[in-house]
Design a protein around this motif. Sequence first.
Motif, short mmCIF file in Angstrom:
data_model
loop_
_atom_site.label_atom_id
_atom_site.label_comp_id
_atom_site.label_asym_id
_atom_site.label_seq_id
_atom_site.Cartn_x
_atom_site.Cartn_y
_atom_site.Cartn_z
N TYR A 136 0.80 -1.26 0.05
CA TYR A 136 0.06 0.00 -0.02
C TYR A 136 0.80 1.07 0.04
O TYR A 136 1.49 1.75 0.90
N LYS A 137 1.21 1.97 -1.13
CA LYS A 137 1.91 2.79 -1.21
C LYS A 137 1.59 4.18 -2.03
O LYS A 137 2.23 5.05 -2.33
N TYR A 138 0.29 4.25 -2.41
CA TYR A 138 -0.28 5.09 -3.20
C TYR A 138 -1.14 6.07 -2.29
O TYR A 138 -2.28 5.75 -1.65
N PRO A 139 -1.01 7.33 -1.80
CA PRO A 139 -1.70 8.03 -1.00
C PRO A 139 -2.87 8.78 -1.41
O PRO A 139 -3.18 9.00 -2.49
N LEU A 140 -3.77 8.95 -0.21
CA LEU A 140 -4.82 9.71 -0.49
C LEU A 140 -4.70 10.95 0.54
O LEU A 140 -4.67 10.75 1.51
N TYR A 141 -4.63 12.33 -0.19
CA TYR A 141 -4.36 13.22 0.68
C TYR A 141 -5.46 14.18 1.11
O TYR A 141 -6.37 14.06 0.54
N SER A 142 -5.11 14.52 2.43
CA SER A 142 -6.11 15.65 2.72
C SER A 142 -5.77 16.92 2.28
O SER A 142 -4.63 17.10 1.55
N VAL A 143 -6.55 17.88 2.63
CA VAL A 143 -6.36 19.33 1.91
C VAL A 143 -4.85 19.92 2.53
O VAL A 143 -4.96 20.28 3.72
N PRO A 144 -3.91 20.39 1.75
CA PRO A 144 -2.72 21.11 2.15
C PRO A 144 -3.12 22.31 2.73
O PRO A 144 -3.74 23.12 2.29
N GLN A 145 -2.33 22.70 3.85
CA GLN A 145 -2.66 23.94 4.58
C GLN A 145 -1.89 25.10 3.78
O GLN A 145 -2.30 26.33 3.98
N ASP A 146 -0.86 24.93 2.66
CA ASP A 146 -0.60 26.05 2.11
C ASP A 146 -1.41 26.32 0.73
O ASP A 146 -0.76 27.32 0.24
N LEU B 148 3.61 16.68 0.03
CA LEU B 148 2.75 16.83 0.96
C LEU B 148 2.53 15.55 1.97
O LEU B 148 1.61 15.16 2.76
N GLY B 149 3.72 15.19 2.19
CA GLY B 149 4.04 13.92 3.41
C GLY B 149 3.62 14.33 4.51
O GLY B 149 3.61 15.63 5.18
N GLY B 150 2.74 13.63 5.24
CA GLY B 150 1.99 13.79 6.53
C GLY B 150 0.67 14.06 6.67
O GLY B 150 -0.15 14.05 7.51
N LEU B 151 0.21 14.43 5.23
CA LEU B 151 -1.26 14.49 4.95
C LEU B 151 -2.11 13.53 4.37
O LEU B 151 -3.26 13.56 4.04
N GLU B 152 -1.49 12.20 4.52
CA GLU B 152 -2.15 11.17 4.08
C GLU B 152 -3.20 10.48 4.94
O GLU B 152 -2.94 10.43 6.06
N LEU B 153 -4.42 10.41 4.47
CA LEU B 153 -5.43 9.57 5.04
C LEU B 153 -5.44 8.43 5.20
O LEU B 153 -5.83 7.57 6.06
N ALA B 154 -4.84 7.63 4.03
CA ALA B 154 -4.77 6.26 3.71
C ALA B 154 -3.68 5.97 2.63
O ALA B 154 -3.70 6.80 1.92
#
Length: 423
Positions: free
Chosen positions: A161-171, A215-221
């Motif tokens: 499992y190596k493909y991320p789903l990201y949340s909204v970036p703060q920047d 966007l590392g650190g913003l992964e939901l899954a």
Amino acid sequence: MLHRIAFPIAAALAVAGCATPPPAPASPSVAKAPEALICPPAEKPVCPAPTATPPPPEPELKGRLIVARWSDIPDWGRESVRDSLAAFSRGCATLEKQDAWKGVCAGAATLTGGSERDIVSFFELNFDPWQALNGDDSNTGMVTGYYEPLLHGSRTRTAKYKYPLYSVPQDMLTIDLSSVYPELKGRRLRGRIQGNKVVPYLERGDIDRDTSPPLGGLELAWVDDAIDVFFLHIQGSGQVELENGERIRVGYADQNGHPFKSLGRLLIQRGELPAERASMQGIKDWARRNPAKMQEYLNANPSYVFFRELPKDLSGPIGSLGVPLTPERSIAVDTRVIPLGAPVFLATTFPNSPQPLHRLMVAQDTGGAINGGVRADFYWGFGDAAGAQAGKMRQGGRMWVLYPKGATPPTANNNTTPGTRTP
């Protein structure tokens, strides 16, 4: 999808005027400023005096509504409208806050347990039909399909499992120009700060790079298939089944502001797929046969969707109206023509078939590729069976909007009155 509209002029995020070339980016996560902002070389490099930013172009007229008669609607009242009423009533949680909809929403609430004839009469007595037209006044358009897919994933990254789903970036900045340009109401620009400028936000290729992902650190899954992630971006919502059997539901939260570009069209143009095989299933098959090419082709679509985790007890994914969608009763529309929340009679055919699909739907969603008065995306529901229908649906169709009696839709032809037809 859940189908959202991003304002498609990312270049307009650049500040007017020009500047000396900026220093090299401090890290790989900062994209280079657009070349258009750099003064061309000259013997005496002098920037011209800044000028006022010109107003954006007038938005293209996407269509309008004209009055119609109930007899114009093919097969009206012949198919059950009970599920359509339930879908409409669900949307009343939002609609009843608007004066035009209060009365009909209150009436719909009294029909629980009513007969089929009672429900048909409710629509006929409380609504007027308005036919949707395109910008060129044609009355036929395209109907596609979408669905809620099931992906397989993990809360943590693994070799599988190596493909991320990201949340909204703060920047990521959201810029609303509607106070200056009222015609842009509902449109938003996306960008980020680079030095003292606002520049377009990162594109897909920047976000999905293998090394130093910005966007590392913003992964939901994390999920196991890159092409499934790509299509989740298109569908806008889905469920992720974890290794322990638990499921999480994710839904659209925002988008990076870049325009959507069709992967299928690109594959056809480059001779990778014949047009008749450029369905969702055909594209997935191509991607799995061509893993070395896949990321290059995915990156050709700069649009990128960010997600949020949704409550587990929802009956369906949340559409743009803010309520769960109903399988085979909810559609995505262009809200510049079709009022969100309105019942819409759709006259089309089943996927890859001449069999009529004449059904009362409800406009409860939007989408970046849904442009035009006679344009709809048909929500088929959850899972593989729904995906099979959605993936092959590309039919012609016509549409009639049902609007509360005595009220006029915002995009109606005001030179006519209900009960008459415009030539």
